[in-house]
Design an enzyme around this catalytic site. Structure first.
Site, PDB file in Angstrom:
ATOM      1  N   GLY A  51       0.786  -1.239   0.000  1.00 55.62           N
ATOM      2  CA  GLY A  51       0.000   0.000   0.000  1.00 55.62           C
ATOM      3  C   GLY A  51       0.810   1.277   0.000  1.00 55.62           C
ATOM      4  N   ASP A 107       0.865   3.205   4.454  1.00 59.64           N
ATOM      5  CA  ASP A 107      -0.150   3.973   3.736  1.00 59.64           C
ATOM      6  C   ASP A 107      -1.180   4.582   4.679  1.00 59.64           C
ATOM      7  OD1 ASP A 107      -1.190   1.476   4.428  1.00 59.64           O
ATOM      8  OD2 ASP A 107      -1.903   0.955   2.430  1.00 59.64           O
ATOM      9  N   ASP A 110      -5.106   2.485  10.652  1.00 52.35           N
ATOM     10  CA  ASP A 110      -6.522   2.218  10.903  1.00 52.35           C
ATOM     11  C   ASP A 110      -6.671   1.719  12.338  1.00 52.35           C
ATOM     12  OD1 ASP A 110      -9.195   1.594  10.724  1.00 52.35           O
ATOM     13  OD2 ASP A 110      -8.986   0.008   9.242  1.00 52.35           O
ATOM     14  N   LYS A 138      -6.987   7.051  10.155  1.00 53.63           N
ATOM     15  CA  LYS A 138      -8.430   6.973  10.399  1.00 53.63           C
ATOM     16  C   LYS A 138      -8.769   7.145  11.862  1.00 53.63           C
ATOM     17  CE  LYS A 138     -10.014   3.831   6.788  1.00 53.63           C
ATOM     18  NZ  LYS A 138     -10.540   2.480   6.542  1.00 53.63           N
ATOM     19  N   PHE A 159     -13.759   3.471   3.850  1.00 57.41           N
ATOM     20  CA  PHE A 159     -12.755   2.741   3.087  1.00 57.41           C
ATOM     21  C   PHE A 159     -12.322   3.548   1.867  1.00 57.41           C
ATOM     22  CE2 PHE A 159     -10.813  -0.687   0.680  1.00 57.41           C
ATOM     23  CZ  PHE A 159     -10.108  -1.309   1.697  1.00 57.41           C
ATOM     24  N   VAL A 160     -11.018   3.732   1.721  1.00 55.08           N
ATOM     25  CA  VAL A 160     -10.494   4.535   0.611  1.00 55.08           C
ATOM     26  C   VAL A 160      -9.520   3.705  -0.223  1.00 55.08           C
ATOM     27  CG1 VAL A 160     -10.774   6.736   1.809  1.00 55.08           C
ATOM     28  CG2 VAL A 160      -8.627   5.480   2.072  1.00 55.08           C
ATOM     29  N   ASP A 166      -5.513  -0.273  -1.892  1.00 56.70           N
ATOM     30  CA  ASP A 166      -6.292  -1.180  -2.731  1.00 56.70           C
ATOM     31  C   ASP A 166      -7.605  -1.606  -2.107  1.00 56.70           C
ATOM     32  OD1 ASP A 166      -5.016  -2.856  -0.672  1.00 56.70           O
ATOM     33  OD2 ASP A 166      -5.893  -4.522  -1.804  1.00 56.70           O
ATOM     34  N   ARG A 172      -4.962   0.423  -6.944  1.00 61.66           N
ATOM     35  CA  ARG A 172      -3.742   1.066  -6.427  1.00 61.66           C
ATOM     36  C   ARG A 172      -3.220   2.131  -7.374  1.00 61.66           C
ATOM     37  NH1 ARG A 172      -2.077  -2.034  -2.072  1.00 61.66           N
ATOM     38  NH2 ARG A 172      -2.289  -4.293  -2.242  1.00 61.66           N
TER      39      ARG A 172
END
Ligand code: IMP
Ligand code: MG
Length: 186
Positions: A51, A107, A110, A138, A159-160, A166, A172
């Site tokens: 990511g 990346d 979370d 997040k 969710f991004v 991805d 990606r």
């Protein structure tokens, strides 16, 4: 691919500008930790694949520092799921990290499971310092939260994808960070 996009959160120009600013801050903070004559004071970037690949590529080209790059692979959610269930570290860390200054690049932060696992491993390797750099965060910075020293953007709990992130291995290569339409995730 474009027809799957619901909303653009950060377009490529916004990402580029923020990544440059982060690099300037990191370069300033680490300029005394990159003496290659003195191995004990060298900088190692440990980047978590896949990511962070695009973020990393942009970030390091704006870091005018002597540094080494190590890539490690971690799976934090199997299959199609969009919430992480656990962490599997798929590759070993370099063992010569004793006394090194380590900057972990990921990346998105979370649940914090990934960074917690990595930090624990790095501390076992006796790194001189471990700092963390994430493009997106997040979780809100509460007392319980995992710390990240460098954060590109705080986002809501949605969710991004894009710019390296991805869904089920796809998206990606989108240049912007976006949310997907519900039908693209089913
Ligand atoms: P954590 O261990 O829960 O902090 O999860 C971090 C990892 O989960 C990230 O490195 C991503 O690979 C993945 N992840 C979490 N949220 C998202 C998202 O919104 N889009 C894509 N990947 C995500
Ligand atoms: Mg990841």
């Amino acid at each position: 691919m474009d027809q799957h996009i619901e909303r653009v959160l950060f377009d490529r120009a916004t990402l580029a500008k923020r990544v440059k600013d982060m690099a300037a801050q990191i370069a300033d903070d680490f300029r005394h930790h990159t003496n290659t004559q003195d191995e004990s004071a060298s900088l190692v970037l440990v980047s978590i694949m896949t990511g962070s690949v695009i973020f990393l590529a942009d970030l390091i080209r704006d870091l005018p520092l002597m540094l080494r790059l190590e890539l490690i692979s971690i799976s934090s959610y199997p299959g199609k799921s969009t919430s992480s269930q656990g962490v599997a570290i798929n590759s070993s860390l370099p063992d010569d990290l004793t006394g090194k200054h380590v900057l972990v690049v990921d990346d998105i932060l979370d649940s914090g499971r990934t960074l917690t696992a990595i930090r624990a491993l790095l501390n076992e390797r006796h790194a001189a310092s471990v700092s963390t750099c994430v493009l997106l965060r997040k979780q809100l910075p509460t007392a319980m939260a995992v710390e990240a020293e460098y954060v590109g953007f705080d986002i809501a709990d949605e969710f991004v994808v894009g710019y390296g992130l991805d869904f089920d291995g796809y998206y990606r290569n989108l240049p912007d960070v976006v949310t997907l339409k519900r039908e693209a995730m089913s």
